[in-house]
Structures are given as C-alpha cells and as structure tokens.
Design a protein around this motif. Structure first.
Motif: not given
Length: 415
Positions: A211, A214, A347, A76-78, A218, A208-209, A350, A73-74
C-alpha cells in the motif's frame, strides 16, 4: 587482471528478459488474436447465420472494452502474475463453455452473455508485455540508450502483433476446416491455459506493490483522462476499425469471386508488409518525430483505402493492400510509443491495456458493421468502411498535432 569496460557490463533488455521470454510472449497473445474470428466462425457454423456471428464477435469486443482496462489496472495494483493466472484460468473455462453453448439448444441471449464474458476475461498479454519491456528500458538501461531501445522494442512488439493478427485468422481457418468449427475456440482455450500461465510465471512479471509503494508511485486515475492520452486511444481504435473492416470487406470481395476462403491469405500481403515496415521504424532519423509520423503514416493508409475504391480485380486489390501495409505497421508503433511516453507513473499496464483493448474493440465493431453493410448493401459499400477508418486515424493525428504543440523535443522518442 584487466578491467571490464562499462560497455560490456551495461545491461541490455535481452539480458534482463532472457531469450525465451520472446517466444512465450508471442504465443501467449495468439488466443487473443484468434478470439474474434474464432467466435465468428463458431457461431456461423453452429447457428447458420452470419449476422448472429458478427453480433457475437461484437459482444467479445464489448467485453474487452468494459473489462480490459480494469484487468490492466489490477495488474498495476496487484502485480501481473496473479492477475494473469486468474484471468487465464477463467478465460480458458469460458472459451470451452462458449464452444459447447454454440452447438446447444440454449437461447441466443445465453450465447451473447458467453461471448461477452469470454471477451471480458481475455488475458491482456500483449499490453502487459509492452509494459514489462518499457519498465525494463526506463529503469535498467542507461539514459542515453533508452530512446533507441524504446523505439526498437515497441517496433518489435507492433510487428509481433501484426504477425499474430495475420496468422490468427489463418490458424482459425485451418483448424475449422480440418477439424470442426469448435476447434479454434477450444485451441485458444488450451493455448491460454499453457502459454498465458508461462507468461505469468516468467521472472519479468512485475511483483505486487505494498500500500505504501502504491501511494508513492501510483499516479491518480484522473491522469488517465488527459486529452493527449485519450487522443492516442482514439487513434488506436481507428487502427482497430481499419483491421476489422478491411478483413471483412476483403472477405466479401473474395466471396464475390468464389474464393472467400482465400481472404486470409490475401490479407497477409498487407500484414507481412506492415510487420516489415513496423520494424523499420527503429531506423528512422531522430528528427522525424512521433508528431510528424502519425499524420504521415495515416495518410499512407488513406491513400491505400483510396486505391481500394477502384479495386475491381485481384492485382489492384493487392496493390492497395501493399500501400496500406506501408502505413499501418509504423502507425501502430507510433501510437504505442505515444502511449509509453504519456503513461502516468505506475499505470503503464493500464495504459497499454487501454490501447490493446481499443484495438480489439475497433476490430470487432468494424467486423460486425462491415459484415452487415456487405450483406445489406453490397461489397462496394463495405469497401468504404476502411476509408472511413483511415479518415478517423488521420483526423485524430491532426488533433494530436495541435495537442502536442511545436515545442516537442526532436528525438526519436519525442512527441
């Protein structure tokens, strides 16, 4: 001046990744495959008890189960790069610390915590590699080439995992017997530091994306709890249970014959066949959809574990391993293909990490359980555990059959 045909200018996966991507991605997942058996070998040698070794292996799996999906998950997010650089550095230090703790006078609970943290910080290079390739295929390739490319490269990834999970225990055995019991864990720490770093810095690493990006791309985390995705996780946990129970029960089988150290080589019969048939999945006809493949390949594993119950000598053991190998590699490809299809938007890492963690959790839990059964009841009882894992794989395939429904598209990538 002649025109270049579209066929010659169309991108390919290899043109996007570069040739060096594949050896880097392959070696970077080796420490992950060495970890469970390496911890088992380390603790048994240092503390003199098989039961404690099995429990520490289980703690590694528990750490992966608790934190592996969070690492995905990290990513996918960062972005994968910072996530892998941080986890790789932490994991290298923890593996070295674990090797020291095992031979120290520190109490057992400290050893348990160190094993848990080693699993919790394990870089998820295998699922992240799948995520990278799936993203390239879905975004860069022409739509008509995507189904076959997805099947081909997921088949390669599963074959790569097969090779690593076969040779990981062999490398552990070689290092432990020629150097010392701490050598496999220290070797895994060095490989992590070098090759996971190289994998993290490779240009295919997703950035990284912001905000806003995302928010736009996301999918909600609740989509990870859809029944179709959860049953896929159950299926891959069953494969992990099979791997762990088969290797451990085979070790007990060979130990009864005074050749426990040969278990890894005998296990390779299944692993090599499994890798070959995993690659062959790419050539299956499109009409033979994933929905049909899951129960069929699980049934082949079940047939092999059925033969296992009557294996009283080496030739009969080799026959059962060969039959199981025909099913387990293709089943892994099928499950990862389902995971790729069923990943919510944004995701992918993830989901692939959930599947990779499920494989490790099943392996480590089954190794601990099967080792206890072999010690307390006997080898014949231990050989029943792979049969139970095969039944779980077949049962989850039946549930998936119902959840998928009869209206699935009849293509190679269809459910």
């Amino acid at each position: 001046m002649h025109e270049t045909s579209p066929a010659t200018t169309a991108p390919t996966v290899i043109s996007r990744t570069g040739v060096m991507y594949f050896p880097i991605a392959l070696v970077s997942r080796l420490p992950y495959a060495m970890m469970v058996i390496g911890v088992l070998t380390l603790v048994v040698s240092a503390r003199g008890t098989v039961e404690l070794g099995g429990l520490n292996s289980a703690m590694v799996g528990l750490g992966v189960a608790c934190f592996g999906p969070l690492i995905g998950a990290a990513a996918d997010r960062f972005g994968q790069r910072p996530t892998l650089l941080i986890t790789g550095a932490i994991n290298s230090v923890l593996l070295g610390t674990l090797a020291w703790i095992a031979f120290s006078d520190l109490p057992v609970w400290v050893l348990f915590i160190a094993s848990f943290l080693a699993g919790a910080s394990a870089p998820q290079t295998s699922p992240m590699s799948r995520s990278r390739l799936v993203t390239i295929i879905k975004t860069d390739l022409p739509p008509q080439r995507r189904p076959r490319a997805l099947s081909t490269f997921l088949a390669y990834e599963s074959a790569a995992d097969e090779v690593i999970f076969v040779f990981g225990p062999v490398i552990v055995g070689v290092l432990a017997s020629t150097l010392n019991a701490w050598a496999p864990i220290v070797g895994a720490a060095v490989l992590t530091l070098v090759f996971v770093t190289a994998f993290a810095l490779h240009h295919t690493s997703a950035p990284p994306q912001s905000a806003a990006e995302r928010a736009a791309t996301l999918a909600p985390a609740s989509e990870l709890l859809r029944p179709q995705l959860l049953i896929t996780v159950v299926g891959i946990v069953a494969v992990g249970l099979f791997f762990g129970s088969m290797l451990t029960s085979l070790t007990a089988f060979m130990q009864d014959r005074g050749a426990a150290e040969q278990a890894g080589l005998i296990y390779g019969v299944m692993g090599i066949g499994s890798a070959i048939f995993a690659i062959a999945v790419a050539f299956l006809p499109p009409a033979f959809t994933l929905r049909y493949r899951w129960p069929l390949f699980a049934a082949l594993i079940l047939a092999g574990t059925g033969l296992l119950q009557g294996a009283h000598d080496l030739p009969s053991m080799l026959l059962s391993l060969a039959v199981m190998g025909v099913g387990v590699g293709p089943l892994l490809v099928t499950l990862y293909s389902f995971g790729a299809q069923r990943s919510p938007e944004g995701r992918s890492a993830t989901v692939m990490t959930m599947l990779g963690s499920g494989l490790m959790v099943g392996q480590s839990a089954a190794a601990a359980i099967t080792g206890t059964v072999a010690d307390q009841i006997g080898t014949q009882a231990a050989l029943l555990v792979p049969l139970g894992a095969a039944l779980v794989a077949l049962g989850s395939g039946a549930i998936n059959w119902v959840l998928t429904g009869p209206g699935a598209r009849r293509t190679a990538a269809a459910e």
